[in-house]
Design an enzyme around this catalytic site. Structure first.
Site, PDB file in Angstrom:
ATOM      1  N   GLU A 274      20.363 -43.945  56.266  1.00 33.78           N
ATOM      2  CA  GLU A 274      20.781 -43.475  54.941  1.00 33.78           C
ATOM      3  C   GLU A 274      21.111 -41.986  55.017  1.00 33.78           C
ATOM      4  O   GLU A 274      20.430 -41.229  55.715  1.00 33.78           O
ATOM      5  CB  GLU A 274      19.619 -43.710  53.955  1.00 33.78           C
ATOM      6  CG  GLU A 274      19.893 -43.308  52.531  1.00 33.78           C
ATOM      7  CD  GLU A 274      18.722 -43.672  51.585  1.00 33.78           C
ATOM      8  OE1 GLU A 274      17.989 -44.641  51.867  1.00 33.78           O
ATOM      9  OE2 GLU A 274      18.562 -42.970  50.589  1.00 33.78           O
TER      10      GLU A 274
ATOM     11  N   ASP B 153      21.903 -38.929  52.226  1.00 34.58           N
ATOM     12  CA  ASP B 153      21.806 -38.730  50.779  1.00 34.58           C
ATOM     13  C   ASP B 153      22.311 -37.391  50.290  1.00 34.58           C
ATOM     14  O   ASP B 153      22.082 -36.350  50.919  1.00 34.58           O
ATOM     15  CB  ASP B 153      20.324 -38.752  50.348  1.00 34.58           C
ATOM     16  CG  ASP B 153      19.699 -40.109  50.494  1.00 34.58           C
ATOM     17  OD1 ASP B 153      20.378 -41.105  50.253  1.00 34.58           O
ATOM     18  OD2 ASP B 153      18.496 -40.156  50.859  1.00 34.58           O
TER      19      ASP B 153
ATOM     20  N   GLU C 260      21.502 -36.065  46.440  1.00 36.33           N
ATOM     21  CA  GLU C 260      20.934 -36.446  45.151  1.00 36.33           C
ATOM     22  C   GLU C 260      20.813 -35.204  44.276  1.00 36.33           C
ATOM     23  O   GLU C 260      20.298 -34.177  44.715  1.00 36.33           O
ATOM     24  CB  GLU C 260      19.563 -37.096  45.358  1.00 36.33           C
ATOM     25  CG  GLU C 260      19.679 -38.384  46.163  1.00 36.33           C
ATOM     26  CD  GLU C 260      18.396 -39.170  46.197  1.00 36.33           C
ATOM     27  OE1 GLU C 260      18.336 -40.233  45.554  1.00 36.33           O
ATOM     28  OE2 GLU C 260      17.436 -38.717  46.844  1.00 36.33           O
TER      29      GLU C 260
END
Ligand code: NAG
Length: 292
Positions: free
Chosen positions: A103, A105, A107
């Site tokens: 993953e 990210d 955010e």
């Protein structure tokens, strides 16, 4: 770029335009799936290529690419929830399916009205994350659309804001196995969700539902990337095929880019797992390779 291995939405879009002369965008529903639970909070507009996602006490929303990719450039423009946004997270990320997932990210952690958002980045390789950094943004991300991108190849992952690097993560698999997420196809997703327990001031400020619905917008999705065939065999995407995202400037930073990254991090970074001595008495192995 070898068309057999590459999938540029802009190229698709241009093709559509030439063939149909109607729409300069691939329909969003061809690119993304929206799960049933999320449908009521996702509004896709094919005319503008934009997606509006809202968060209410009933839940948030998410879109996820139908295709999986390994290596490429993934960018979106976003205009985040304005006003009160404490306890919310707006996310743009790449994620593999199944166990021991990978993953990457970006955010955006909301805040009480007038207080600054934080951009929280993380990376999971083979199911292991805990590689967080947090930066303030040099602008108000709720006032206008800005471009957020991740470029990854077999050597390096670069996170960019409006084209400027804000973080890198290098492939050091030869000395630290399973630390680099380049073995599984990843889907690209955008979502907005509640994270009262950790998002704002470490969870001190929970969401205030009196301000719901919380709404943010994403547009100009552009993935120029190596598409992993159905079935998940990544062998056709693991090398360097001379695509622009494999270029020297994305395999390692030039001295100018190092300076750019260093000055950004000096001004805006407020958290780096590499320097969090209460968590790691000695910094994790990869930290020495990723410092600007
Ligand atoms: C929210 O604002 C406070 C006070 O300015 C700040 O300390 C914090 O870093 C901001 N962002 C988040 C996501 O907590």
């Amino acid at each position: 770029m070898d068309p057999q291995f590459s999938h540029g939405l802009f190229r698709l879009a241009a093709l559509n335009f030439m063939l149909l002369g109607i729409c300069s965008c691939a329909p969003l529903s061809e690119i993304f799936t929206v799960e049933d639970w999320a449908r009521k909070n996702v509004v896709e507009d094919d005319a503008t290529g934009s997606v509006r996602i809202s968060l209410t006490p009933d839940g948030g929303g998410k879109i996820e690419s139908r295709s999986a990719y390994l290596g490429g450039s993934f960018s979106v423009r976003a205009k985040l929830i304005s006003g009160e946004s404490a306890g919310t997270v707006s996310a743009f990320y790449l994620i593999s399916q199944g166990e021991n997932h990978d993953e990457i990210d970006m955010e955006f952690l909301g805040n009480i009205s007038g207080q600054p958002y934080l951009l929280h980045t993380n990376i999971f390789a083979n199911g292991v994350g805990n590689r967080e950094q947090q930066v303030y943004l040099p602008f108000d991300p709720t006032a206008d659309f800005h471009t957020y991108s991740v470029i990854c190849n077999h050597q390096q992952i670069t996170w960019l804001v409006d084209g400027a690097p804000i973080r890198i993560y290098r492939n050091i698999e030869n000395i630290y196995p399973s630390s680099y997420p380049f073995t599984k196809g990843m889907h690209v997703a955008a979502s907005i969700y509640e994270a009262s327990t950790w998002a704002t001031r470490g969870g001190l400020v929970p969401i205030n539902w009196n301000y719901a619905p919380f709404e943010g917008s994403f547009d100009s999705f552009n993935f120029e990337a190596c598409e992993v065939p159905q079935g998940g065999d990544t062998s056709s995407c693991e090398g360097n095929y001379g695509n622009w995202w494999d270029g020297a400037q994305y395999q390692s930073l030039s001295p100018d880019q190092v300076n750019q990254l260093r000055s950004f991090q000096q001004r805006y970074m407020i958290y780096n797992y590499c320097t969090d001595q209460t968590r790691y008495a000695t910094p994790p192995v990869e930290c020495a390779y990723n410092a600007a």
